[in-house]
Design a protein around this motif. Structure first.
Motif, short mmCIF file in Angstrom:
data_model
loop_
_atom_site.label_atom_id
_atom_site.label_comp_id
_atom_site.label_asym_id
_atom_site.label_seq_id
_atom_site.Cartn_x
_atom_site.Cartn_y
_atom_site.Cartn_z
N SER A 18 0.75 -1.17 0.05
CA SER A 18 0.05 -0.05 -0.28
C SER A 18 0.90 1.04 0.01
O SER A 18 0.37 2.58 -0.34
CB SER A 18 -0.94 0.05 1.30
N ASP A 19 2.31 1.38 0.38
CA ASP A 19 2.93 2.40 0.30
C ASP A 19 4.16 2.08 -0.42
O ASP A 19 5.11 3.24 -0.83
CB ASP A 19 3.23 3.08 1.56
N GLY A 20 4.56 1.01 -1.07
CA GLY A 20 5.58 0.80 -1.89
C GLY A 20 6.88 0.74 -1.08
O GLY A 20 8.19 0.67 -1.75
N LEU A 21 6.94 0.81 0.33
CA LEU A 21 8.04 1.03 1.04
C LEU A 21 8.59 -0.40 1.50
O LEU A 21 7.79 -1.27 2.04
CB LEU A 21 7.79 1.91 2.20
N ILE A 22 9.77 -0.56 1.43
CA ILE A 22 10.59 -1.67 1.72
C ILE A 22 11.16 -1.36 3.38
O ILE A 22 11.68 -0.56 3.72
CB ILE A 22 11.88 -2.52 1.08
N LYS A 23 10.72 -2.27 4.38
CA LYS A 23 11.36 -2.34 5.58
C LYS A 23 12.20 -3.37 5.90
O LYS A 23 11.96 -4.44 5.58
CB LYS A 23 10.19 -2.26 6.52
N SER A 24 13.47 -3.00 6.67
CA SER A 24 14.46 -4.06 6.84
C SER A 24 14.07 -4.47 8.35
O SER A 24 13.98 -3.83 9.29
CB SER A 24 15.73 -3.61 6.94
N LEU A 25 13.75 -6.04 8.29
CA LEU A 25 13.30 -6.23 9.44
C LEU A 25 14.35 -7.08 10.45
O LEU A 25 14.62 -7.10 11.74
CB LEU A 25 12.18 -7.63 9.30
N TYR A 26 15.21 -7.83 9.82
CA TYR A 26 16.23 -8.63 10.28
C TYR A 26 17.58 -8.93 9.31
O TYR A 26 17.45 -8.89 8.12
CB TYR A 26 15.70 -10.08 10.31
N THR A 27 18.57 -8.75 10.24
CA THR A 27 19.94 -8.96 9.49
C THR A 27 20.81 -10.04 10.29
O THR A 27 20.81 -9.89 11.31
CB THR A 27 20.89 -7.68 9.63
N ILE A 28 21.17 -10.96 9.47
CA ILE A 28 21.92 -12.15 10.04
C ILE A 28 23.31 -12.24 9.50
O ILE A 28 23.56 -12.15 8.47
CB ILE A 28 21.28 -13.40 9.97
N GLU A 29 24.19 -11.75 10.17
CA GLU A 29 25.61 -11.41 9.66
C GLU A 29 26.13 -13.07 9.85
O GLU A 29 26.23 -13.88 10.80
CB GLU A 29 26.55 -10.73 10.70
#
Ligand code: CO
Length: 209
Positions: free
Chosen positions: A185-196
């Motif tokens: 609905s807004d076209g935005l990407i949200k970064s939820l998790y990062t695993i190094e």
């Protein structure tokens, strides 16, 4: 005009546009690919990897299936993962789900969709293991979106349980695993998790190198 013809005409216009910006665009493209990213996304037609990330041909190696699942018996996914990690040497793997995912919504329902029910079964397992968190989200749409987020995390976990990822982490300390969610609905990407690389894995899933 038949609708499919519009696609062929648009292709011709796209070629002209690329050539006007860079006369050797396709010669360079044909030489090799050197993408830094593997994208594992949903097949949903509204989440095209390149368009929503502003990337060009050659930048993203892509695998898409319904509900962006990393399934250990999926020969297709494993082949893409192996090629991307071991040959293309991608630095990042992005699992990108999206809010309002029809696959996740279907997994939450009791409706029968045929073979799709077996494909979506692991999302039911994820729901069952996280039932309290999901139901606390509220109405069905909110529950779907909460399960979308948890499902993305589960797929990162499925990635790091593979021999392919553990070997690359051990030998080259890459790739970084990213869990992203796209908003229809807004076209935005949200970064939820990062695993190094090197992140802890429970003993039972850890291979010895
Ligand atoms: Co979807």
């Amino acid at each position: 005009m038949d609708k499919y013809k519009r696609l062929l005409l648009a292709n011709k216009a796209w070629v002209q546009e690329k050539l006007s910006l860079s006369p050797h665009f396709f010669q360079e493209m044909a030489r090799e690919q050197n993408p830094e990213f593997l994208w594992i996304g949903c097949s949903d037609s509204r989440v095209p990897a390149e368009e929503v990330t502003g990337t060009q041909p050659g930048e993203i190696f892509t695998h898409r299936n319904i509900a962006n699942l990393v399934n250990h018996t999926d020969f297709n996914l494993l082949s893409v993962l192996s090629f991307a990690v071991e040959y293309l040497k991608v630095k990042h793997i992005i699992v990108c789900g999206h809010y309002g995912c029809g696959g996740v919504k279907a997994a939450l329902s009791a409706h029968r969709y045929g073979v799709l029910d077996e494909w979506l079964r692991q999302i039911k397992d994820t729901y069952q293991a996280n039932k309290e968190i999901v139901t606390a989200a509220g109405e069905l749409d909110a529950q779907t979106d909460k399960l979308v987020e948890i499902n993305i995390y589960e797929q990162l976990r499925n990635l790091l349980k593979t021999n392919i990822i553990q070997k690359a982490w051990h030998e080259e300390r890459r790739p970084v695993l990213h869990g992203w969610v796209y908003g229809l609905s807004d076209g935005l990407i949200k970064s939820l998790y990062t695993i190094e690389p090197g992140a802890p894995i429970e003993d039972i899933y850890r291979f010895k190198f």
